[in-house]
Design a protein around this motif. Structure first.
Motif, PDB file in Angstrom:
ATOM      1  N   THR A  21       0.840  -1.209   0.000  1.00 24.71           N
ATOM      2  CA  THR A  21       0.000   0.000   0.000  1.00 24.71           C
ATOM      3  C   THR A  21       0.869   1.251   0.000  1.00 24.71           C
ATOM      4  OG1 THR A  21      -1.672  -1.206   1.242  1.00 24.71           O
ATOM      5  CG2 THR A  21      -1.829   1.208   1.249  1.00 24.71           C
ATOM      6  N   VAL A  22       1.918   1.248   0.825  1.00 22.70           N
ATOM      7  CA  VAL A  22       2.803   2.420   0.888  1.00 22.70           C
ATOM      8  C   VAL A  22       3.520   2.600  -0.447  1.00 22.70           C
ATOM      9  CG1 VAL A  22       4.894   3.327   1.989  1.00 22.70           C
ATOM     10  CG2 VAL A  22       3.071   2.330   3.382  1.00 22.70           C
ATOM     11  N   LYS A  23       3.961   1.460  -1.030  1.00 23.79           N
ATOM     12  CA  LYS A  23       4.647   1.543  -2.328  1.00 23.79           C
ATOM     13  C   LYS A  23       3.728   2.198  -3.365  1.00 23.79           C
ATOM     14  CE  LYS A  23       6.184  -1.255  -6.250  1.00 23.79           C
ATOM     15  NZ  LYS A  23       5.314  -0.554  -7.212  1.00 23.79           N
ATOM     16  N   ARG A  24       2.489   1.740  -3.431  1.00 23.13           N
ATOM     17  CA  ARG A  24       1.534   2.304  -4.413  1.00 23.13           C
ATOM     18  C   ARG A  24       1.325   3.790  -4.161  1.00 23.13           C
ATOM     19  NH1 ARG A  24      -2.389  -2.420  -4.085  1.00 23.13           N
ATOM     20  NH2 ARG A  24      -1.426  -3.974  -5.435  1.00 23.13           N
ATOM     21  N   SER A  25       1.231   4.170  -2.886  1.00 21.73           N
ATOM     22  CA  SER A  25       1.035   5.596  -2.568  1.00 21.73           C
ATOM     23  C   SER A  25       2.230   6.408  -3.048  1.00 21.73           C
ATOM     24  CB  SER A  25       0.850   5.788  -1.070  1.00 21.73           C
ATOM     25  OG  SER A  25      -0.217   5.011  -0.587  1.00 21.73           O
ATOM     26  N   LEU A  26       3.435   5.911  -2.753  1.00 18.81           N
ATOM     27  CA  LEU A  26       4.639   6.643  -3.173  1.00 18.81           C
ATOM     28  C   LEU A  26       4.678   6.748  -4.703  1.00 18.81           C
ATOM     29  CD1 LEU A  26       7.266   5.108  -0.712  1.00 18.81           C
ATOM     30  CD2 LEU A  26       6.406   7.460  -0.697  1.00 18.81           C
ATOM     31  N   ASN A  27       4.371   5.656  -5.383  1.00 16.72           N
ATOM     32  CA  ASN A  27       4.381   5.686  -6.854  1.00 16.72           C
ATOM     33  C   ASN A  27       3.363   6.722  -7.353  1.00 16.72           C
ATOM     34  OD1 ASN A  27       4.920   2.077  -7.307  1.00 16.72           O
ATOM     35  ND2 ASN A  27       6.349   3.722  -6.873  1.00 16.72           N
ATOM     36  N   SER A  28       2.186   6.744  -6.761  1.00 11.07           N
ATOM     37  CA  SER A  28       1.138   7.677  -7.230  1.00 11.07           C
ATOM     38  C   SER A  28       1.478   9.119  -6.877  1.00 11.07           C
ATOM     39  CB  SER A  28      -0.220   7.299  -6.646  1.00 11.07           C
ATOM     40  OG  SER A  28      -0.199   7.545  -5.259  1.00 11.07           O
ATOM     41  N   MET A  29       2.392   9.301  -5.899  1.00 12.06           N
ATOM     42  CA  MET A  29       2.828  10.661  -5.556  1.00 12.06           C
ATOM     43  C   MET A  29       3.951  11.118  -6.480  1.00 12.06           C
ATOM     44  SD  MET A  29       2.812  10.191  -1.424  1.00 12.06           S
ATOM     45  CE  MET A  29       3.440  11.797  -0.936  1.00 12.06           C
ATOM     46  N   GLY A  30       4.336  10.222  -7.418  1.00  4.11           N
ATOM     47  CA  GLY A  30       5.367  10.616  -8.380  1.00  4.11           C
ATOM     48  C   GLY A  30       6.718   9.949  -8.150  1.00  4.11           C
ATOM     49  N   TYR A  31       6.827   9.122  -7.138  1.00  2.98           N
ATOM     50  CA  TYR A  31       8.107   8.457  -6.841  1.00  2.98           C
ATOM     51  C   TYR A  31       8.111   7.076  -7.502  1.00  2.98           C
ATOM     52  CZ  TYR A  31       8.081  12.202  -3.382  1.00  2.98           C
ATOM     53  OH  TYR A  31       8.012  13.441  -2.768  1.00  2.98           O
ATOM     54  N   GLU A  32       8.162   7.098  -8.877  1.00  3.02           N
ATOM     55  CA  GLU A  32       8.042   5.826  -9.615  1.00  3.02           C
ATOM     56  C   GLU A  32       9.252   4.915  -9.420  1.00  3.02           C
ATOM     57  OE1 GLU A  32       7.400   8.685 -11.407  1.00  3.02           O
ATOM     58  OE2 GLU A  32       5.228   8.522 -11.730  1.00  3.02           O
ATOM     59  N   ASP A  33      10.391   5.481  -8.961  1.00  2.00           N
ATOM     60  CA  ASP A  33      11.596   4.659  -8.813  1.00  2.00           C
ATOM     61  C   ASP A  33      11.525   3.691  -7.630  1.00  2.00           C
ATOM     62  OD1 ASP A  33      13.236   5.719 -10.989  1.00  2.00           O
ATOM     63  OD2 ASP A  33      13.079   7.613  -9.874  1.00  2.00           O
ATOM     64  N   VAL A  34      10.518   3.863  -6.785  1.00  2.00           N
ATOM     65  CA  VAL A  34      10.380   2.959  -5.637  1.00  2.00           C
ATOM     66  C   VAL A  34       9.837   1.627  -6.138  1.00  2.00           C
ATOM     67  CG1 VAL A  34       9.252   2.550  -3.411  1.00  2.00           C
ATOM     68  CG2 VAL A  34       9.996   4.863  -4.036  1.00  2.00           C
ATOM     69  N   GLN A  35      10.628   0.580  -6.010  1.00  2.00           N
ATOM     70  CA  GLN A  35      10.262  -0.733  -6.550  1.00  2.00           C
ATOM     71  C   GLN A  35       9.601  -1.614  -5.496  1.00  2.00           C
ATOM     72  OE1 GLN A  35      11.071  -1.371  -9.854  1.00  2.00           O
ATOM     73  NE2 GLN A  35      11.738   0.773  -9.869  1.00  2.00           N
ATOM     74  N   ASP A  36       9.970  -1.433  -4.231  1.00  2.00           N
ATOM     75  CA  ASP A  36       9.416  -2.302  -3.186  1.00  2.00           C
ATOM     76  C   ASP A  36       9.525  -1.590  -1.836  1.00  2.00           C
ATOM     77  OD1 ASP A  36       8.288  -4.671  -2.172  1.00  2.00           O
ATOM     78  OD2 ASP A  36      10.260  -5.361  -1.489  1.00  2.00           O
ATOM     79  N   VAL A  37       8.567  -1.881  -0.944  1.00  2.10           N
ATOM     80  CA  VAL A  37       8.591  -1.341   0.415  1.00  2.10           C
ATOM     81  C   VAL A  37       8.256  -2.481   1.370  1.00  2.10           C
ATOM     82  CG1 VAL A  37       7.520   0.250   2.068  1.00  2.10           C
ATOM     83  CG2 VAL A  37       7.866   0.987  -0.311  1.00  2.10           C
ATOM     84  N   ARG A  38       9.098  -2.683   2.379  1.00  3.62           N
ATOM     85  CA  ARG A  38       8.810  -3.665   3.428  1.00  3.62           C
ATOM     86  C   ARG A  38       8.760  -2.901   4.747  1.00  3.62           C
ATOM     87  NH1 ARG A  38       7.446  -8.763   1.960  1.00  3.62           N
ATOM     88  NH2 ARG A  38       8.494  -9.720   3.753  1.00  3.62           N
ATOM     89  N   ILE A  39       7.724  -3.154   5.527  1.00  2.46           N
ATOM     90  CA  ILE A  39       7.539  -2.385   6.767  1.00  2.46           C
ATOM     91  C   ILE A  39       7.676  -3.310   7.971  1.00  2.46           C
ATOM     92  CG2 ILE A  39       5.867  -1.046   8.096  1.00  2.46           C
ATOM     93  CD1 ILE A  39       4.905   0.161   5.562  1.00  2.46           C
ATOM     94  N   GLY A  40       8.436  -2.844   8.986  1.00  2.00           N
ATOM     95  CA  GLY A  40       8.592  -3.642  10.204  1.00  2.00           C
ATOM     96  C   GLY A  40       8.573  -2.742  11.417  1.00  2.00           C
ATOM     97  N   LYS A  41       8.977  -3.324  12.554  1.00  3.33           N
ATOM     98  CA  LYS A  41       8.985  -2.575  13.819  1.00  3.33           C
ATOM     99  C   LYS A  41      10.423  -2.286  14.224  1.00  3.33           C
ATOM    100  CE  LYS A  41       6.437  -5.924  15.419  1.00  3.33           C
ATOM    101  NZ  LYS A  41       5.719  -6.886  16.234  1.00  3.33           N
ATOM    102  N   TYR A  42      10.587  -1.113  14.835  1.00  2.00           N
ATOM    103  CA  TYR A  42      11.903  -0.704  15.348  1.00  2.00           C
ATOM    104  C   TYR A  42      11.713  -0.367  16.817  1.00  2.00           C
ATOM    105  CZ  TYR A  42      15.730   2.527  16.295  1.00  2.00           C
ATOM    106  OH  TYR A  42      16.796   3.166  16.864  1.00  2.00           O
ATOM    107  N   MET A  43      12.450  -1.021  17.697  1.00  2.00           N
ATOM    108  CA  MET A  43      12.288  -0.760  19.137  1.00  2.00           C
ATOM    109  C   MET A  43      13.610  -0.414  19.776  1.00  2.00           C
ATOM    110  SD  MET A  43       9.673  -3.868  19.953  1.00  2.00           S
ATOM    111  CE  MET A  43       9.832  -4.738  18.405  1.00  2.00           C
ATOM    112  N   GLU A  44      13.568   0.574  20.673  1.00  2.00           N
ATOM    113  CA  GLU A  44      14.752   0.940  21.442  1.00  2.00           C
ATOM    114  C   GLU A  44      14.491   0.561  22.893  1.00  2.00           C
ATOM    115  OE1 GLU A  44      15.496   5.079  20.855  1.00  2.00           O
ATOM    116  OE2 GLU A  44      16.139   4.828  18.773  1.00  2.00           O
TER     117      GLU A  44
END
Lengths: 84, 84
Positions: A21-44
């Motif tokens: 979903t984020v990848k599609r949003s970025l592409n539709s915002m004009g960032y066509e070079d984004v080929q893939d997005v993986r989302i995870g958690k970051y904890m400190e």
């Protein structure tokens, strides 16, 4: 005190609809070079120096609570002695 | 291809109820040495080399979509030339 950075990501074999979903949003915002997005958690985690075995403890916490071993992988980094 | 790792965390001044909940759970599981937990997002972006200005593009994407500048900070790292 120790500062431990934990990264939890979905296993490669697991679909990532949120990332798609984020990848599609970025592409539709004009960032066509984004080929893939993986989302995870970051904890400190801030852990006191009285901990008996830091690595064992961090692994246990990751496997018991911070990640789901069935669908997620985790890695972590330890930063020594942050200020109190 | 570039692999870009993005870390989005809540600003220090912003309360982190999710982190507090995880901390309490860890403490109740016996991990009393855990003093604090902050939770954020970790994203891995795969971007093709045809991108005009990688740094500018990543900053823009972070500020427009991947983070909320009002309550979140972001940092990123670029890993060169991952396999196609």
């Amino acid at each position: 005190m120790y500062k431990v950075k934990v990264y939890v990501t979905l296993k490669e074999s697991v679909l990532d609809p949120q990332g798609t979903t984020v990848k599609r949003s970025l592409n539709s915002m004009g960032y066509e070079d984004v080929q893939d997005v993986r989302i995870g958690k970051y904890m400190e985690l801030t852990i006191s120096e009285s901990v008996a075995n830091l690595d064992e403890t961090v692994k246990e916490m990751c496997e018991r609570l911070l990640s789901n071993p069935v669908i997620e992988d985790y890695t972590y980094e330890v930063e020594e002695r942050v200020a109190q």
